[in-house]
Write an enzyme that holds these catalytic residues in place. Structure first.
Site, PDB file in Angstrom:
ATOM      1  CE  LYS A 137     110.791 -35.713 -30.977  1.00  0.00           C
ATOM      2  NZ  LYS A 137     110.499 -37.112 -31.273  1.00  0.00           N
TER       3      LYS A 137
ATOM      4  CE  LYS B  93     109.492 -41.240 -36.303  1.00  0.00           C
ATOM      5  NZ  LYS B  93     108.133 -41.348 -36.806  1.00  0.00           N
TER       6      LYS B  93
ATOM      7  CB  SER C  96     111.029 -40.336 -32.810  1.00  0.00           C
ATOM      8  OG  SER C  96     109.917 -41.049 -33.253  1.00  0.00           O
TER       9      SER C  96
HETATM   10  P1  NAD Z   1     102.757 -37.532 -26.127  1.00  0.00           P
HETATM   11  O1  NAD Z   1     103.366 -36.293 -25.592  1.00  0.00           O
HETATM   12  O2  NAD Z   1     101.312 -37.543 -26.484  1.00  0.00           O
HETATM   13  O3  NAD Z   1     102.975 -38.727 -25.064  1.00  0.00           O
HETATM   14  C1  NAD Z   1     104.171 -38.914 -24.333  1.00  0.00           C
HETATM   15  C2  NAD Z   1     103.810 -39.371 -22.924  1.00  0.00           C
HETATM   16  O4  NAD Z   1     105.012 -39.640 -22.199  1.00  0.00           O
HETATM   17  C3  NAD Z   1     103.042 -38.294 -22.115  1.00  0.00           C
HETATM   18  O5  NAD Z   1     101.835 -38.859 -21.611  1.00  0.00           O
HETATM   19  C4  NAD Z   1     104.017 -37.918 -21.002  1.00  0.00           C
HETATM   20  O6  NAD Z   1     103.374 -37.572 -19.776  1.00  0.00           O
HETATM   21  C5  NAD Z   1     104.835 -39.217 -20.855  1.00  0.00           C
HETATM   22  N1  NAD Z   1     106.159 -39.058 -20.239  1.00  0.00           N
HETATM   23  C6  NAD Z   1     107.103 -38.113 -20.531  1.00  0.00           C
HETATM   24  N2  NAD Z   1     108.198 -38.325 -19.781  1.00  0.00           N
HETATM   25  C7  NAD Z   1     107.952 -39.426 -19.016  1.00  0.00           C
HETATM   26  C8  NAD Z   1     108.712 -40.143 -18.046  1.00  0.00           C
HETATM   27  N3  NAD Z   1     109.960 -39.777 -17.720  1.00  0.00           N
HETATM   28  N4  NAD Z   1     108.137 -41.212 -17.442  1.00  0.00           N
HETATM   29  C9  NAD Z   1     106.862 -41.583 -17.754  1.00  0.00           C
HETATM   30  N5  NAD Z   1     106.094 -40.950 -18.666  1.00  0.00           N
HETATM   31  C10 NAD Z   1     106.648 -39.880 -19.304  1.00  0.00           C
HETATM   32  O7  NAD Z   1     103.648 -37.951 -27.371  1.00  0.00           O
HETATM   33  P2  NAD Z   1     103.269 -38.973 -28.552  1.00  0.00           P
HETATM   34  O8  NAD Z   1     102.645 -38.225 -29.666  1.00  0.00           O
HETATM   35  O9  NAD Z   1     102.610 -40.177 -27.976  1.00  0.00           O
HETATM   36  O10 NAD Z   1     104.755 -39.352 -29.075  1.00  0.00           O
HETATM   37  C11 NAD Z   1     105.601 -40.227 -28.354  1.00  0.00           C
HETATM   38  C12 NAD Z   1     106.840 -40.522 -29.210  1.00  0.00           C
HETATM   39  O11 NAD Z   1     106.413 -41.135 -30.441  1.00  0.00           O
HETATM   40  C13 NAD Z   1     107.631 -39.263 -29.612  1.00  0.00           C
HETATM   41  O12 NAD Z   1     108.999 -39.552 -29.620  1.00  0.00           O
HETATM   42  C14 NAD Z   1     107.122 -38.969 -31.022  1.00  0.00           C
HETATM   43  O13 NAD Z   1     108.056 -38.248 -31.793  1.00  0.00           O
HETATM   44  C15 NAD Z   1     106.886 -40.372 -31.541  1.00  0.00           C
HETATM   45  N6  NAD Z   1     105.879 -40.468 -32.614  1.00  0.00           N
HETATM   46  C16 NAD Z   1     104.707 -39.767 -32.540  1.00  0.00           C
HETATM   47  C17 NAD Z   1     103.780 -39.862 -33.574  1.00  0.00           C
HETATM   48  C18 NAD Z   1     102.486 -39.048 -33.567  1.00  0.00           C
HETATM   49  O14 NAD Z   1     101.873 -38.921 -34.642  1.00  0.00           O
HETATM   50  N7  NAD Z   1     102.036 -38.524 -32.430  1.00  0.00           N
HETATM   51  C19 NAD Z   1     104.038 -40.687 -34.673  1.00  0.00           C
HETATM   52  C20 NAD Z   1     105.223 -41.437 -34.691  1.00  0.00           C
HETATM   53  C21 NAD Z   1     106.134 -41.310 -33.656  1.00  0.00           C
END
Ligand code: NAD
Length: 299
Positions: free
Chosen positions: A239, A171, A95
């Site tokens: 964010k 989103k 997102s």
């Molecule tokens: P998270 O922090 O748990 O996971 C993100 C992962 O990306 C981490 O493991 C991190 O090490 C990795 N990462 C970061 N930069 C990187 C790079 N350059 N190369 C490789 N890996 C990299 O976050 P999440 O909760 O899984 O959320 C991910 C996305 O989904 C976000 O944009 C969030 O807003 C969106 N989202 C999350 C949820 C939720 O409930 N958690 C729901 C809908 C959408």
């Protein structure tokens, strides 16, 4: 079809798992090396960097926290763009900023490749159960090619529009509703409790009426259980409302409730709760309420 998956966090881990179960050859990378192991144990191929993921895959998916993370994953020296060859498809499911998305798509398309933005709603529960809502922006032809991959991870898949960034716009709209509603549920439960009613009974009663929502049911339940484990981190909610505020400024829009909710998630951060679940707005409200004396004046 070979698929690359970058970002194996709370959401990416189970989403990538469904692609393995669906029979796709899967190439994975995360900057936190330990995050790869569970998928490698299930049969995924571990890559040393994001460039290697792009070299090995036909479709490359990113699922990382924020706009600068997507920029780094795609365009750093060892990033996706460095490993692309013409005809490959990049799908960003994070997102992030709709405006930045347009720029990222142009840079990927200049390499003879295709780009979709495809953020999701449904949280870790939806990711684990392959029940995500997926909101897509980009060309119909590219969408049609990736649709079976989306269907392995989600239940409701919608092409919002043919422009890159359209998925991210949807989103941000979703997050305006979620952010304000979590805040509204927190205020309602705190009000009920401070006014002397049992908030558990109030929540049960409201779930049968016009105020019911998934957020009253799920998030409200977690608030009353005092379970602030993420879920969806407060910093990610902050964010997303920040993206809403930026877009409102660009469009000259007045979004007063989103602005107030944005401030509440700023306050979770100021109170050191940014890594906790976004339901932590309740604890911010409680801390304010605790600073009042019984006659309602500030202590
Ligand atoms: P998270 O922090 O748990 O996971 C993100 C992962 O990306 C981490 O493991 C991190 O090490 C990795 N990462 C970061 N930069 C990187 C790079 N350059 N190369 C490789 N890996 C990299 O976050 P999440 O909760 O899984 O959320 C991910 C996305 O989904 C976000 O944009 C969030 O807003 C969106 N989202 C999350 C949820 C939720 O409930 N958690 C729901 C809908 C959408």
């Amino acid at each position: 079809m070979k698929i690359g998956f970058i970002g194996l966090g709370l959401m990416g881990q189970p989403m990538a798992g469904h692609l393995l179960k669906a029979g796709y050859e899967l190439h994975v990378h995360d900057v936190v090396a330990a995050s790869k192991q569970a998928l490698v144990d299930l049969g995924a191929v571990e890559c040393i960097d994001n460039k290697a993921v792009a070299e090995a895959s036909d479709i490359i998916i990113t699922m990382v926290p924020d706009t600068p993370d997507v920029q780094a994953a795609l365009f750093s020296d060892d990033g996706v763009a460095a490993g692309l060859s013409p005809g490959k498809i990049v799908v960003d499911m994070s997102s992030i900023s709709p405006t930045a998305t347009t720029g990222f798509a142009e840079r990927i398309e200049a390499l003879g490749c295709f780009y979709l933005d495809a953020p999701v709603s449904g949280g870790p529960f939806g990711a684990i159960n392959a029940a995500l809502t997926i909101m897509v922006g980009g060309p119909q032809e590219t969408f049609d090619k990736v649709l079976p991959v989306f269907e392995a991870m989600g239940k409701t898949v919608t092409l919002i529009g043919n422009r890159n960034g359209d998925g991210q716009v949807a989103k941000v709209a979703n997050q305006i509703i979620v952010g304000i509603t979590v805040e509204a549920v927190a205020e309602a439960l705190l009000f009920a409790s401070k006014a002397g009613a049992d908030p558990q009974i109030v929540r049960q009663a409201l779930m049968g009426g016009a105020a019911n929502s998934i957020i009253l049911e799920n998030h409200g339940g977690r608030m009353l259980d005092r379970n602030f484990e993420p879920g969806f981190r407060a910093e990610l909610q902050q964010k997303d409302l920040n993206l809403a505020m930026q877009s409102a400024r660009e469009l000259g829009l007045f979004l007063p409730a989103a602005s107030a909710a944005h401030d509440m998630y700023n306050a979770t951060r100021a109170n050191g709760m940014d890594k906790d679940d976004h339901t932590s707005v309740l604890r911010v409200l409680e801390s304010m309420a605790n600073h009042q004396t019984s006659d309602g004046k500030k202590s």
